[in-house]
Design a protein around this motif. Structure first.
Motif, mmCIF file in Angstrom:
data_model
loop_
_atom_site.group_PDB
_atom_site.id
_atom_site.type_symbol
_atom_site.label_atom_id
_atom_site.label_comp_id
_atom_site.label_asym_id
_atom_site.label_seq_id
_atom_site.Cartn_x
_atom_site.Cartn_y
_atom_site.Cartn_z
ATOM 1 N N HIS A 224 1.125 -0.944 0.249
ATOM 2 C CA HIS A 224 0.523 -0.210 0.244
ATOM 3 C C HIS A 224 1.384 0.948 0.071
ATOM 4 O O HIS A 224 1.800 1.335 0.909
ATOM 5 C CB HIS A 224 -0.997 -0.194 1.032
ATOM 6 N N LYS A 225 0.868 1.520 -0.912
ATOM 7 C CA LYS A 225 2.202 2.867 -1.492
ATOM 8 C C LYS A 225 1.254 4.267 -2.039
ATOM 9 O O LYS A 225 0.101 4.290 -2.292
ATOM 10 C CB LYS A 225 2.942 2.813 -2.382
ATOM 11 N N PHE A 226 1.277 5.255 -0.201
ATOM 12 C CA PHE A 226 1.014 6.613 -0.569
ATOM 13 C C PHE A 226 1.927 7.387 -0.825
ATOM 14 O O PHE A 226 2.948 7.406 -0.438
ATOM 15 C CB PHE A 226 0.116 6.920 1.354
ATOM 16 N N SER A 227 1.657 7.567 -2.465
ATOM 17 C CA SER A 227 3.010 9.658 -2.440
ATOM 18 C C SER A 227 2.372 10.613 -2.450
ATOM 19 O O SER A 227 0.965 10.184 -3.483
ATOM 20 C CB SER A 227 3.607 8.908 -3.574
ATOM 21 N N LEU A 228 2.612 11.637 -2.474
ATOM 22 C CA LEU A 228 2.311 13.299 -2.861
ATOM 23 C C LEU A 228 3.596 14.028 -3.409
ATOM 24 O O LEU A 228 4.802 13.575 -2.907
ATOM 25 C CB LEU A 228 2.542 13.478 -0.821
ATOM 26 N N SER A 229 3.576 14.754 -4.141
ATOM 27 C CA SER A 229 4.071 15.284 -4.642
ATOM 28 C C SER A 229 3.887 17.079 -5.012
ATOM 29 O O SER A 229 3.260 17.250 -4.930
ATOM 30 C CB SER A 229 4.336 14.679 -5.785
ATOM 31 N N LYS A 230 4.625 18.293 -4.698
ATOM 32 C CA LYS A 230 4.698 19.279 -4.609
ATOM 33 C C LYS A 230 5.684 19.360 -5.693
ATOM 34 O O LYS A 230 6.850 19.698 -5.645
ATOM 35 C CB LYS A 230 4.130 19.757 -3.344
ATOM 36 N N GLU A 231 5.230 20.571 -6.508
ATOM 37 C CA GLU A 231 6.326 21.150 -7.776
ATOM 38 C C GLU A 231 6.077 22.368 -8.004
ATOM 39 O O GLU A 231 4.843 22.577 -7.555
ATOM 40 C CB GLU A 231 5.837 20.292 -8.655
ATOM 41 N N VAL A 232 6.476 22.826 -7.763
ATOM 42 C CA VAL A 232 6.595 24.038 -8.004
ATOM 43 C C VAL A 232 7.871 25.184 -9.271
ATOM 44 O O VAL A 232 9.122 24.751 -9.094
ATOM 45 C CB VAL A 232 6.984 25.276 -6.439
ATOM 46 N N ASN A 233 7.461 26.414 -9.709
ATOM 47 C CA ASN A 233 8.170 26.269 -11.262
ATOM 48 C C ASN A 233 8.348 28.118 -11.770
ATOM 49 O O ASN A 233 6.730 27.655 -11.879
ATOM 50 C CB ASN A 233 8.382 25.626 -12.646
#
Lengths: 191, 799
Positions: free
Chosen positions: B587-596
């Protein structure tokens, strides 16, 4: 309407293809032939060391591991006690007993003498060992050797067969290097 | 040629028509091929004249004062491929033009997971572009992938590099080679992917099991390697890359050529050759570490927008030497090697490849067909065939000296089909199925008991993925997949092993033949796997984006985990699988925040992976044989937790200067034993400073620092009895080597040759300071240091 038709068609096709694939695959997987058994050839299952001296009982040291790399540890056996302050002449026999009749591996070691050497390490009442054979280059192999006992007590003799050791060497495991084909320690009583 | 003829005809026609009365009107509508929506701002130009028009918001246009007759139109749109068409004007004429919307094309590429930065898939995904791939031309796939944060590798020396994603590798990392899932015995720790990196145009990494279309068992992730798309254009182009490599005193050459025609027909051929001798550490030669690789592929077909056929064959052969000093006899040799800190065997440099070595050949043949239904979607069907032949040679004596110890022949047939409904703006659906048959033959002629048995395996899978766009800012995706695996094996067990494992109480009915010391057993094992994914992507504002993904992955045990039994000579360890091993779940939970922003940007990707029945291989003790004691590595299952974070940051604060920073950390824990997990990558920190001056022939120079921390969390070492020392000794088999720091530099410059040709010269120096180091994830760390300085000169000629 058009779309619906297309999509149901493609689903049908998909299912049909999957079924077809499944059918053709299972039908060719019926393989009743059993694989051929492998009986390993280079395995050394047994080391017999014979120690004899005039006027004393001949003693054999045996290490036997019939399941090779299997879980069972080798069975080690010493046939009797050694006599104190005696020079024994010793010889080593290596066998592969997974084959019938047993294969004598000693012959192979002898033929490739320049690539093999037995290294002896003694302690306690086993005073020393010395080589009494030579390979083609005049370096010892150790199939034939002499063993000298000291005073009464207990002692150990460790016999290691090294493959591709540095030759000549000073007779220690550290200097010889190479890889270990067999190693066994025998605990003996000297009386 | 055809264009020319039409143009000529148009000119002649125009000349003739001049005299006529030209009062006709062309009214038209430009629509998107997929969903029939009108396309605004398309320009329609009548070739050979100055007349043109632009479509309005309803996709309509109007051109007046036309003469009757045949004329050629050129239709432009920013996001589309330019289209040429001939029309017959006969009075006032109405014309409907459907354009292949380029955005849609990008979208498709994205769903396959390629070049273009992923915009809608909620999973963490990053890719390597062609420039980076070319830079790694003389190395392996695993080396190149380390450019991506969160990707590391499990090595056996420098030649065998297994990609590791978020701490997981082997069967948990699926490699998709141009649409074909690689079946190349990925189960072994010393089995590298059988792929030539030069054969691909882009490589994307999906970190996790979210790409359900490829398989639900990619608990680590998916590596998607793709060819660049050929265009419907009459062209001939190619490239040749040559590398000279100092460490190993060799190099490689790779060449490819593509011919494509305007009607979509194309043919492409590529070939590579690589040869390296013994590699070197700063202080000594790593004896017997050369390699020799050959790869070739040919690819042809007809790729149109509406339909296409693609036929491909590829071949890969590698002959890899394995460090002589890593071939040891028993646990005393291992103790000596670990304590000595210097290899037992150091010989002068040579190009010869001696035992121990591996020789692997991989063939792939694939046939792919797709058809697009206007306004509905795309249907795809593929058949692929793979054959993997693996020989492993050990140091043997006598008549068997030149005989392989392992000889496996793995053949796989796969049929996949899928349909993608992608015509709607709000939602997209993707449904597919897969059937696979695999046969493994272990050749008894080796004279060595089989490590992996003969087996036949059948896999079946179905998946359904959907994507819904709630608004321009918020997209959600989800999917579910079911897989069935059935493995039918025939394996010989030593009777003593069968009893020691207590199989005689549980599996005695599987025995089909009793040969005294060995038993022939026929296990037939079935597994049902359910996997799924759910995620969303939220565009916070113009410069930042937030993604969340949950992936449920389930994987059936591989043949190695089930059947391994006996002494693995090349690793000098007894490896024990277990018939009782069940499928593992993640069970994999992933979060990503990308700012450019203009000047800088960053990405933060934290994740948590909770695994039940996680299968791992670790040292568990020793077993005594007449050859001495050997370390035993056993497979077992446990509950585990992986927590990690990948950070990347870039800046363009000054003209021509650029900096890149990456940091990855993963912590693995065995929850059942409250202990560290084995083989977790150590934290590492990469910083690069580059100077880029396009005016100076695209000059670029960069310096990179790579700091790898010491892995402080590893399972406890084991205590073994040393027959040589006649006492218990601590075998530091798990202890990690110290931290290390490597500097590297890269520079390149491009020279135009003639009008269309170009030569790029690049120079890479890795381990610039010739640092001595050992890496925790290199299985040869017990025996020798890692590679010293390496200078690579690259010539890249494009024509």
């Amino acid at each position: 309407m058009m779309r619906k038709k297309m999509s149901t068609n493609s689903i049908k096709t998909t299912i049909l293809l999957a079924l077809f694939a499944g059918f053709s695959f299972t039908s060719c997987s019926d393989d009743d032939e059993n694989p051929e058994v492998v009986n390993e050839e280079e395995v050394i299952t047994t080391m017999n060391v014979t120690l004899s001296a005039t006027g004393t009982e001949t003693i054999t040291l045996t290490s036997q591991d019939l399941d090779g790399d299997g879980p069972n540890a080798p069975e080690v056996n010493v046939s009797g006690n050694l006599s104190a302050s005696t020079v024994y002449s010793g010889s080593i026999e290596l066998l592969n007993e997974t084959e019938t009749p047993a294969e004598d591996i000693t012959v192979e070691v002898e033929e490739e003498g320049d690539e093999h050497q037995f290294i002896f390490v003694t302690s306690g009442s086993v005073a020393s060992t010395a080589y009494s054979d030579e390979d083609a280059n005049g370096n010892p192999i150790g199939i034939e050797f002499t063993l000298t006992t000291g005073e009464a007590g207990t002692g150990t003799i460790q016999i290691t067969l090294r493959h591709e050791p540095k030759k000549p060497n000073d007779g220690t495991l550290a200097d010889a290097g190479g890889e270990t084909d067999i190693v066994q320690i025998f605990t003996v009583t000297v009386e | 040629m055809r264009t020319y003829a039409i143009a000529l005809f148009a000119i002649i026609a125009a000349c003739n028509i001049n005299a006529q009365d030209c009062k006709s009107i062309l009214i038209g509508e430009v629509i998107d091929f997929h969903d029939n929506t009108p396309l605004q701002f398309a320009t329609i130009l009548i070739t050979g004249s100055t007349k043109s028009a632009t479509t309005d918001s309803s996709g309509k246009f109007r051109i007046e004062n036309l003469c009757d007759g045949v004329m050629e139109l050129e239709i432009y749109h920013d996001e589309c491929k330019t289209k040429l068409m001939t029309v017959l004007i006969d009075g006032d004429t109405f014309l409907k033009i459907s354009l292949e919307h380029h955005l849609e094309e990008l979208h498709e590429v994205k769903i396959i997971g390629s070049t273009i930065k992923n915009n809608t898939n909620s999973a963490l995904e990053q890719s390597l572009n062609l420039n980076t791939i070319e830079q790694y031309s003389s190395q392996s796939l695993g080396d190149a992938l380390k450019e991506i944060a969160g990707v590391s590798s499990l090595n056996t020396g420098a030649n065998i590099v297994k990609p590791t994603i978020h701490g997981l590798n082997g069967s948990r990392v699926l490699v998709l080679n141009d649409g074909v899932r690689m079946q190349d015995m990925e189960w072994g720790e010393e089995h590298a992917p059988n792929i030539d990196i030069n054969g691909s145009g882009t490589i994307a990494v999906i970190k996790g099991a979210a790409a359900l279309q490829y398989g639900g068992d990619a608990i680590g992730g998916v590596i998607v390697m793709e060819q660049p798309k050929t265009r419907e254009k009459d062209t001939l182009f190619g490239k040749t890359v040559v590398n000279g490599v100092s460490n190993g005193r060799g190099g490689n050459i790779s060449s490819e050529i593509t011919k494509s025609l305007e009607n979509g027909v194309f043919i492409k051929a590529q070939g590579s050759y690589k040869k390296l001798g013994d590699r070197e550490t700063p202080n000594y030669v790593l004896s017997n570490t050369g390699s020799n690789e050959k790869a070739a592929q040919i690819n042809f077909g007809k790729l149109l927008f509406n339909w296409g056929v693609n036929v491909k064959y590829s071949f890969f052969k590698s002959d890899l030497a394995i460090l002589r000093a890593s071939h040891i006899g028993n646990v005393d040799d291992l103790i000596r090697s670990i304590n000595n800190q210097e290899p037992e065997t150091i010989n002068p440099f040579t190009y010869n490849i001696e035992s121990p070595r591996q020789e692997v050949t991989h063939h792939i043949g694939s046939f792919n067909f797709y058809k697009r239904f206007q306004g509905v979607g795309k249907w795809n069907i593929q058949y692929d065939f793979q054959n993997n032949r693996r020989f492993e040679y050990d140091i043997r004596v006598g008549d068997d000296a030149d005989k392989a110890s392992i000889d496996l022949d793995l053949t796989t047939h796969t049929v996949t089909t899928d349909f993608k409904w992608d015509s709607k703006y709000e939602y997209k659906l993707h449904l597919g199925a897969m059937g696979r048959y695999q046969d493994n033959f272990a050749n008894p002629a080796t004279g060595v008991r089989r490590l992996i048995p003969d087996y036949s395996k059948f896999d079946f899978g179905v998946f359904f993925i959907g994507e819904y766009r709630f608004s321009d800012n918020l997209i959600a995706d989800g999917g579910i997949r079911y897989d069935y695996n059935r493995i039918d094996a025939k394996k010989f067990y030593r009777t003593s092993r069968w009893e020691e494992r207590e199989y005689d109480t549980e599996f005695q009915d599987l025995v089909i033949d009793d040969l005294g010391t060995q038993l022939l057993v026929n296990p037939v094992l079935s597994y049902h796997n359910i996997s799924g994914t759910l995620g969303m992507e939220y565009q916070v504002d113009n410069s930042s984006k937030l993604r969340f993904n949950y992936a449920l992955g389930q994987r059936a045990p591989n043949p190695s985990e089930l059947f391994s039994d006996g002494l693995h000579h090349s690793a000098s360890r007894i490896e024990l699988g277990d018939l009782r091993i069940a499928n593992e779940t993640s069970h994999k939970f992933s979060l990503s925040k990308e700012v450019n922003y203009d000047m800088w940007g960053f990405t933060i990707e934290p994740y948590a992976n909770f695994l039940t029945d996680f299968i791992l291989l670790e040292p568990t003790g020793v077993e005594y044989t007449i050859r001495g004691a050997f370390p035993v590595w056993s497979y077992r299952q446990t509950s585990a937790r992986l927590l990690g974070i990948d950070l990347s940051l870039y800046s363009n604060l000054w003209d021509n200067w650029k900096t890149n920073h990456k940091f990855s950390l993963v912590k693995g824990k065995d929850l059942d034993f409250d202990n560290a997990l084995i083989n977790m990558p150590a934290a590492n920190f990469r910083n690069r400073l580059s100077f880029i001056k396009p005016k100076w022939n695209n000059f670029e120079i960069s310096v990179e620092s790579n700091y790898v921390f010491r892995q402080n969390e590893y399972p406890a070492d084991i205590i073994v009895f040393s027959p040589e020392q006649q006492q218990d000794v601590l075998l530091k088999i798990n202890t990690s080597p110290p931290a290390y720091h490597l500097l590297s530099a890269y520079t390149k410059v491009q020279f135009p040759i003639g009008i269309k040709n170009q030569l790029q010269v690049g120079l890479t120096v890795s381990n610039l300071l010739n640092a001595e180091y050992r890496d925790y994830l290199n299985r040869q760390r017990y025996f020798a240091d890692d590679l010293g300085r390496n200078i690579t000169l690259q010539l890249n000629f494009k024509y």
